[in-house]
Design a protein around this motif. Structure first.
Motif, PDB file in Angstrom:
ATOM      1  N   ARG A   1      24.188   3.523 -86.703  1.00  0.00           N
ATOM      2  CA  ARG A   1      25.429   4.314 -86.638  1.00  0.00           C
ATOM      3  C   ARG A   1      25.176   5.797 -86.397  1.00  0.00           C
ATOM      4  O   ARG A   1      25.938   6.670 -86.816  1.00  0.00           O
ATOM      5  CB  ARG A   1      26.238   4.124 -87.929  1.00  0.00           C
ATOM      6  CG  ARG A   1      26.780   2.716 -88.092  1.00  0.00           C
ATOM      7  CD  ARG A   1      27.373   2.490 -89.468  1.00  0.00           C
ATOM      8  NE  ARG A   1      28.407   3.452 -89.795  1.00  0.00           N
ATOM      9  CZ  ARG A   1      28.987   3.553 -90.992  1.00  0.00           C
ATOM     10  NH1 ARG A   1      28.600   2.726 -91.964  1.00  0.00           N
ATOM     11  NH2 ARG A   1      29.915   4.428 -91.224  1.00  0.00           N
ATOM     12  N   SER A   2      24.094   6.112 -85.706  1.00  0.00           N
ATOM     13  CA  SER A   2      23.790   7.517 -85.400  1.00  0.00           C
ATOM     14  C   SER A   2      24.616   7.977 -84.203  1.00  0.00           C
ATOM     15  O   SER A   2      24.706   7.293 -83.193  1.00  0.00           O
ATOM     16  CB  SER A   2      22.297   7.692 -85.116  1.00  0.00           C
ATOM     17  OG  SER A   2      21.902   6.905 -84.012  1.00  0.00           O
ATOM     18  N   THR A   3      25.216   9.148 -84.364  1.00  0.00           N
ATOM     19  CA  THR A   3      26.076   9.709 -83.325  1.00  0.00           C
ATOM     20  C   THR A   3      25.241  10.499 -82.325  1.00  0.00           C
ATOM     21  O   THR A   3      24.303  11.216 -82.711  1.00  0.00           O
ATOM     22  CB  THR A   3      27.132  10.639 -83.952  1.00  0.00           C
ATOM     23  OG1 THR A   3      27.901   9.886 -84.895  1.00  0.00           O
ATOM     24  CG2 THR A   3      28.069  11.210 -82.885  1.00  0.00           C
ATOM     25  N   GLY A   4      25.591  10.377 -81.056  1.00  0.00           N
ATOM     26  CA  GLY A   4      24.883  11.131 -80.032  1.00  0.00           C
ATOM     27  C   GLY A   4      25.118  12.631 -80.173  1.00  0.00           C
ATOM     28  O   GLY A   4      26.114  13.075 -80.754  1.00  0.00           O
ATOM     29  N   SER A   5      24.221  13.415 -79.647  1.00  0.00           N
ATOM     30  CA  SER A   5      24.347  14.876 -79.733  1.00  0.00           C
ATOM     31  C   SER A   5      25.484  15.373 -78.846  1.00  0.00           C
ATOM     32  O   SER A   5      25.794  14.783 -77.807  1.00  0.00           O
ATOM     33  CB  SER A   5      23.034  15.534 -79.317  1.00  0.00           C
ATOM     34  OG  SER A   5      22.716  15.170 -77.973  1.00  0.00           O
ATOM     35  N   ASP A   6      26.146  16.451 -79.276  1.00  0.00           N
ATOM     36  CA  ASP A   6      27.193  17.062 -78.465  1.00  0.00           C
ATOM     37  C   ASP A   6      26.577  17.784 -77.275  1.00  0.00           C
ATOM     38  O   ASP A   6      25.455  18.304 -77.355  1.00  0.00           O
ATOM     39  CB  ASP A   6      28.005  18.059 -79.293  1.00  0.00           C
ATOM     40  CG  ASP A   6      28.864  17.379 -80.355  1.00  0.00           C
ATOM     41  OD1 ASP A   6      29.133  16.170 -80.195  1.00  0.00           O
ATOM     42  OD2 ASP A   6      29.276  18.056 -81.313  1.00  0.00           O
ATOM     43  N   GLY A   7      27.330  17.794 -76.180  1.00  0.00           N
ATOM     44  CA  GLY A   7      26.861  18.502 -75.003  1.00  0.00           C
ATOM     45  C   GLY A   7      26.792  20.003 -75.248  1.00  0.00           C
ATOM     46  O   GLY A   7      27.523  20.555 -76.081  1.00  0.00           O
ATOM     47  N   VAL A   8      25.936  20.692 -74.526  1.00  0.00           N
ATOM     48  CA  VAL A   8      25.775  22.147 -74.675  1.00  0.00           C
ATOM     49  C   VAL A   8      27.002  22.861 -74.106  1.00  0.00           C
ATOM     50  O   VAL A   8      27.406  22.625 -72.965  1.00  0.00           O
ATOM     51  CB  VAL A   8      24.505  22.635 -73.947  1.00  0.00           C
ATOM     52  CG1 VAL A   8      24.370  24.144 -74.044  1.00  0.00           C
ATOM     53  CG2 VAL A   8      23.276  21.947 -74.525  1.00  0.00           C
ATOM     54  N   ASP A   9      27.603  23.734 -74.924  1.00  0.00           N
ATOM     55  CA  ASP A   9      28.756  24.509 -74.472  1.00  0.00           C
ATOM     56  C   ASP A   9      28.297  25.660 -73.576  1.00  0.00           C
ATOM     57  O   ASP A   9      27.178  26.169 -73.722  1.00  0.00           O
ATOM     58  CB  ASP A   9      29.529  25.078 -75.667  1.00  0.00           C
ATOM     59  CG  ASP A   9      30.134  23.995 -76.552  1.00  0.00           C
ATOM     60  OD1 ASP A   9      30.491  22.934 -76.015  1.00  0.00           O
ATOM     61  OD2 ASP A   9      30.247  24.220 -77.778  1.00  0.00           O
ATOM     62  N   ARG A  10      29.191  26.084 -72.670  1.00  0.00           N
ATOM     63  CA  ARG A  10      28.924  27.259 -71.832  1.00  0.00           C
ATOM     64  C   ARG A  10      29.921  28.355 -72.185  1.00  0.00           C
ATOM     65  O   ARG A  10      31.113  28.097 -72.337  1.00  0.00           O
ATOM     66  CB  ARG A  10      29.052  26.903 -70.346  1.00  0.00           C
ATOM     67  CG  ARG A  10      27.976  25.978 -69.831  1.00  0.00           C
ATOM     68  CD  ARG A  10      26.594  26.616 -69.814  1.00  0.00           C
ATOM     69  NE  ARG A  10      26.553  27.842 -69.030  1.00  0.00           N
ATOM     70  CZ  ARG A  10      26.312  27.867 -67.721  1.00  0.00           C
ATOM     71  NH1 ARG A  10      26.064  26.742 -67.059  1.00  0.00           N
ATOM     72  NH2 ARG A  10      26.274  29.008 -67.076  1.00  0.00           N
TER      73      ARG A  10
END
Length: 333
Positions: free
Chosen positions: A80-89
């Motif tokens: 149940r590990s959540t993927g990392s959030d995308g890098v914000d610009r």
């Protein structure tokens, strides 16, 4: 800042990140052959933000940034590990930046405060893992959600200069010369029309360490409101000035007519501009003797009524202190 480095109009393609897909993992370990679903969620896609920065005066740093893309979200994993959030610009812009949709011309929002942060393109939501879809009748779901796609947008960034006083006048009226003697700005000066092709900003040092900002707007010509000359490219910079200083040279054939043409161009572009405070400066008045000034004043009193005016000369340094006093009073009344 050199004239070539002043950029007040850029077109940019922005894209937020896609959300990561959920996992369809089934829990497996020693002595547990059928542990059930434990697929985690995908991470959200990265956002694209616009941030106000009072230290910036131009969009030059975005001139060659044609494509801005945020990072994609990571996929979900086991346990149940959540993927990392995308890098914000984050795109920093000067205060007074207007954001428009390139296709429709619609104004999306404006950045007017330091540190103000607005989402330009929102990242896609991550998909749910198969753990969310378990039930008493479906204990081993082998499916999950894909991530939601990010947003794509073609935008226009327009900078409307933030200044207290806007210099308005026909080409070659002496606006750049006046700015150079009132402030430490070094605008391009020449004896030909349209010497200035970009707005120039200068800080006027006033008494007791006070100051205000004055903007030299490139010369307006008749028909500018309809786009003649460089039209709206110049006029939009006057919208944010609280006071307008009309500069009309003393050797003009008809001072009142020149003022009326300038005022009419502002009215046709945006009628709200007529609500701003106005001051008329008769430039190049060093060529006038006292007797001629008195004679002209009689006619100008009739022509301008309640609109204040004064005689100045940038080259001869005449009337400049009185001009600064009057502008300060108008800005702080």
């Amino acid at each position: 800042m050199t004239e070539g480095n002043f950029v007040d109009y850029v077109k940019i393609y922005v894209a937020s990140g896609k959300g990561g897909k959920g996992s369809t993992h089934l829990h497996r370990e020693k002595f547990i052959e059928k542990g059930g679903p434990d697929g985690g969620d995908g991470g959200r896609g990265g956002h694209v933000y616009l941030v106000g920065n009072e230290s910036l005066w131009t969009l030059y740093h975005l001139k060659f940034a044609r494509h801005i893309k945020a990072g994609h979200g990571g996929d979900g994993g086991s346990a149940r590990s959540t993927g990392s959030d995308g890098v914000d610009r984050y795109l920093e812009v000067p205060l007074g930046t207007v954001v428009k949709d390139k296709e429709t011309g619609e104004v999306l929002f404006e950045i007017t405060e330091n540190g103000e942060k607005r989402i330009l393109a929102k990242g896609g939501k991550g998909g749910l893992g198969n753990w969310h879809f378990r039930s008493s009748t479906n204990q081993t779901p082998r499916y999950s959600q894909p991530g939601i796609a990010g947003e794509e947008l073609d935008i226009i960034l327009e900078l409307k200069v933030l200044a207290d006083v806007g210099l308005v006048g026909f080409p070659n009226a002496g606006k750049s010369t006046l700015l150079s003697v009132l402030t430490s700005a070094k605008p391009k000066i020449g004896d030909y029309p349209f010497t200035t092709l970009k707005p120039n900003l200068g800080i006027v040092a006033y008494r007791e360490f006070k100051s205000f900002v004055i903007a030299d707007i490139p010369g307006i010509i008749e028909g500018a409101a309809e786009g003649k000359g460089l039209g709206h490219y110049f006029l939009r910079h006057i919208e944010r000035n609280s006071t307008l200083l009309f500069l009309v040279p003393a050797d003009a054939k008809d001072i009142k007519k020149e003022y009326d043409i300038l005022l009419d161009e502002l009215r046709r572009y945006n009628p709200e501009m007529l609500d701003k405070d106005r001051l008329i400066a008769i430039s190049k008045s060093d060529m006038l003797d006292d007797e001629l000034k008195v004679e002209m004043s009689v006619q100008l009193d009739k022509d301008f009524g309640d609109i204040p005016y004064m005689f100045i000369s940038s080259v001869a340094q005449q009337g400049l202190t009185e001009l600064k006093d009057k502008l300060w009073l108008m800005l702080n009344k």
